[in-house]
Design a protein around this motif. Structure first.
Motif, mmCIF file in Angstrom:
data_model
loop_
_atom_site.group_PDB
_atom_site.id
_atom_site.type_symbol
_atom_site.label_atom_id
_atom_site.label_comp_id
_atom_site.label_asym_id
_atom_site.label_seq_id
_atom_site.Cartn_x
_atom_site.Cartn_y
_atom_site.Cartn_z
ATOM 1 N N ASP A 43 23.354 -9.403 51.261
ATOM 2 C CA ASP A 43 24.760 -9.326 50.803
ATOM 3 C C ASP A 43 25.165 -7.877 50.570
ATOM 4 O OD1 ASP A 43 25.020 -12.034 50.909
ATOM 5 O OD2 ASP A 43 24.733 -12.367 48.748
ATOM 6 N N GLU A 44 24.251 -7.114 49.977
ATOM 7 C CA GLU A 44 24.523 -5.693 49.708
ATOM 8 C C GLU A 44 24.705 -4.932 51.023
ATOM 9 O OE1 GLU A 44 24.979 -4.646 46.582
ATOM 10 O OE2 GLU A 44 25.563 -2.706 47.425
ATOM 11 N N CYS A 45 23.868 -5.274 52.017
ATOM 12 C CA CYS A 45 23.995 -4.631 53.342
ATOM 13 C C CYS A 45 25.343 -4.976 53.964
ATOM 14 C CB CYS A 45 22.867 -5.076 54.270
ATOM 15 S SG CYS A 45 21.264 -4.437 53.786
ATOM 16 N N ARG A 46 25.739 -6.236 53.818
ATOM 17 C CA ARG A 46 27.037 -6.674 54.387
ATOM 18 C C ARG A 46 28.174 -5.892 53.732
ATOM 19 N NH1 ARG A 46 26.260 -11.554 53.615
ATOM 20 N NH2 ARG A 46 25.561 -12.198 55.673
ATOM 21 N N ALA A 47 28.100 -5.789 52.395
ATOM 22 C CA ALA A 47 29.184 -5.126 51.655
ATOM 23 C C ALA A 47 29.194 -3.622 51.912
ATOM 24 C CB ALA A 47 29.017 -5.401 50.165
ATOM 25 N N GLN B 115 22.376 3.384 49.188
ATOM 26 C CA GLN B 115 22.310 2.489 48.050
ATOM 27 C C GLN B 115 20.840 2.171 47.841
ATOM 28 O OE1 GLN B 115 24.879 1.028 46.274
ATOM 29 N NE2 GLN B 115 23.568 -0.330 45.086
ATOM 30 N N VAL B 116 20.337 2.409 46.629
ATOM 31 C CA VAL B 116 18.948 2.054 46.311
ATOM 32 C C VAL B 116 19.009 0.959 45.266
ATOM 33 C CG1 VAL B 116 16.721 2.892 45.460
ATOM 34 C CG2 VAL B 116 18.201 4.430 46.778
ATOM 35 N N LEU C 173 14.392 8.847 44.468
ATOM 36 C CA LEU C 173 14.813 8.671 45.873
ATOM 37 C C LEU C 173 16.326 8.793 46.002
ATOM 38 C CD1 LEU C 173 14.110 7.835 48.862
ATOM 39 C CD2 LEU C 173 14.707 5.510 48.145
ATOM 40 N N ALA C 174 17.046 8.124 45.095
ATOM 41 C CA ALA C 174 18.515 8.169 45.153
ATOM 42 C C ALA C 174 19.013 9.608 45.040
ATOM 43 C CB ALA C 174 19.103 7.296 44.049
ATOM 44 N N GLN D 159 23.026 5.660 57.634
ATOM 45 C CA GLN D 159 23.420 5.088 56.332
ATOM 46 C C GLN D 159 22.314 4.143 55.874
ATOM 47 O OE1 GLN D 159 27.615 4.030 57.926
ATOM 48 N NE2 GLN D 159 27.603 3.460 55.779
ATOM 49 N N ILE D 160 22.001 4.206 54.579
ATOM 50 C CA ILE D 160 20.786 3.525 54.107
ATOM 51 C C ILE D 160 21.047 2.566 52.953
ATOM 52 C CG2 ILE D 160 18.562 3.879 52.953
ATOM 53 C CD1 ILE D 160 18.258 5.122 55.550
ATOM 54 N N VAL D 161 20.445 1.382 53.044
ATOM 55 C CA VAL D 161 20.217 0.556 51.860
ATOM 56 C C VAL D 161 18.701 0.412 51.739
ATOM 57 C CG1 VAL D 161 20.402 -1.754 50.869
ATOM 58 C CG2 VAL D 161 22.408 -0.704 51.927
ATOM 59 N N ALA D 162 18.153 0.853 50.608
ATOM 60 C CA ALA D 162 16.702 0.753 50.398
ATOM 61 C C ALA D 162 16.447 -0.049 49.133
ATOM 62 C CB ALA D 162 16.085 2.143 50.264
#
Ligand code: NDP
Length: 244
Positions: free
Chosen positions: A77-81, A60-61, A48-49, A33-36
């Motif tokens: 915060d975005e990673c936490r959520a 989530q980009v 990319l998205a 799972q990715i947050v970039a």
């Protein structure tokens, strides 16, 4: 002997283009799972998205300038959520320029150090509360940190700083089971790197393998350091340079 990366959660800075994009896609293809984040090229981020969507990755980009402390907090915060926790943090974003040292302005020194080195401090520190035993931090350094490059004193100083940062954090976070390593690419041919033919020939001959690197070569090293196969490696710099 080694567990797959499937189900792990990763954050990649500067994931929208070049090497960061290859790393993000390789992680996604491994079931991560990715947050970039990216800084300003919204079109590249959208591409990319779309690619992540086609892979079927949970992703989530988002725009976040990693030189801005508030943005790195928003990223965490975005990673936490979105992810809840972080197993893999790749600090890939960097800035570079070609300037004789005597003409290197303080502003340019700051810009390059802020993006390549200070952003690593900001991103790692803000993300640390989401990491736990088994997490892996990977900073993208450069072979230049070892060799030095004329006209790039600021860039090489920043990249060498990442090596020291990783070695110290390896000691500090090791007792918590968190590993910290650097991947140091040589000359990697990204779509944005336009190398004149005569220079390309010289670069190719500099390598033992006789070719320039591809972003996927760097991504492969990142996958190795992200996973269980490298579980006893920390504080290390892995050179991905074709044997320059
Ligand atoms: P690119 O310039 O192609 O891509 C850089 C990426 O980082 C982009 O996604 C960019 O987003 C993002 N970025 C830049 N500044 C910021 C910022 N302040 N905040 C958030 N994101 C940011 O770089 P490469 O793919 O060539 O390089 C990737 C890494 O590999 C760097 O660390 C570089 O130093 C290292 N490296 C590369 C080599 C090579 O030959 N290419 C050789 C050795 C090391 P946006 O487009 O929106 O600004």
């Amino acid at each position: 002997m080694t567990a797959p990366l499937t189900g792990k959660k990763a954050v990649v800075t500067g994931g929208s283009r070049g090497i960061g994009r290859a790393i993000t896609l390789a992680l996604a293809r491994s079931g991560v799972q990715i947050v970039a984040c990216y800084r300003r090229d919204a079109a590249a981020a959208e591409t990319l998205a779309q690619e992540l969507k086609e892979i079927g990755a949970d992703h989530q980009v988002l725009q976040a300038d990693v030189t801005v402390a508030e943005d790195t907090e928003r990223l965490a915060d975005e990673c936490r959520a979105r992810l809840g926790s972080v197993d893999i943090l790749v600090h890939n974003a960097a800035a570079i320029s070609h300037v004789p040292f005597a003409e290197l302005s303080y502003e340019e020194w700051r810009r390059v150090l802020d993006t390549s080195l200070t952003a690593a401090y900001l991103t790692i520190q803000r993300t640390l509360p989401l990491m736990s035993a088994g997490s892996s931090v990977i900073a993208i350094g450069s072979r230049a940190a070892l060799a030095g490059i004329a006209m790039r004193a600021h860039y090489t100083a920043a990249k060498a700083g990442l090596v020291g940062l990783a070695r110290s954090l390896c000691r500090e976070l090791g007792p918590e089971g968190i590993r910290v390593n650097v991947v140091a690419p040589g000359v990697i041919e990204t779509p944005d790197l336009r190398i004149p033919p005569e220079v390309r020939d010289r670069y190719e001959r500099m390598t033992a393998l006789g070719r320039l690197g591809e972003p996927e070569d760097v991504a492969a090293a990142v996958l190795f350091l992200a996973g269980d196969a490298s579980r006893y490696i920390s504080g290390e710099t892995l050179h991905v340079d074709g044997g320059i």
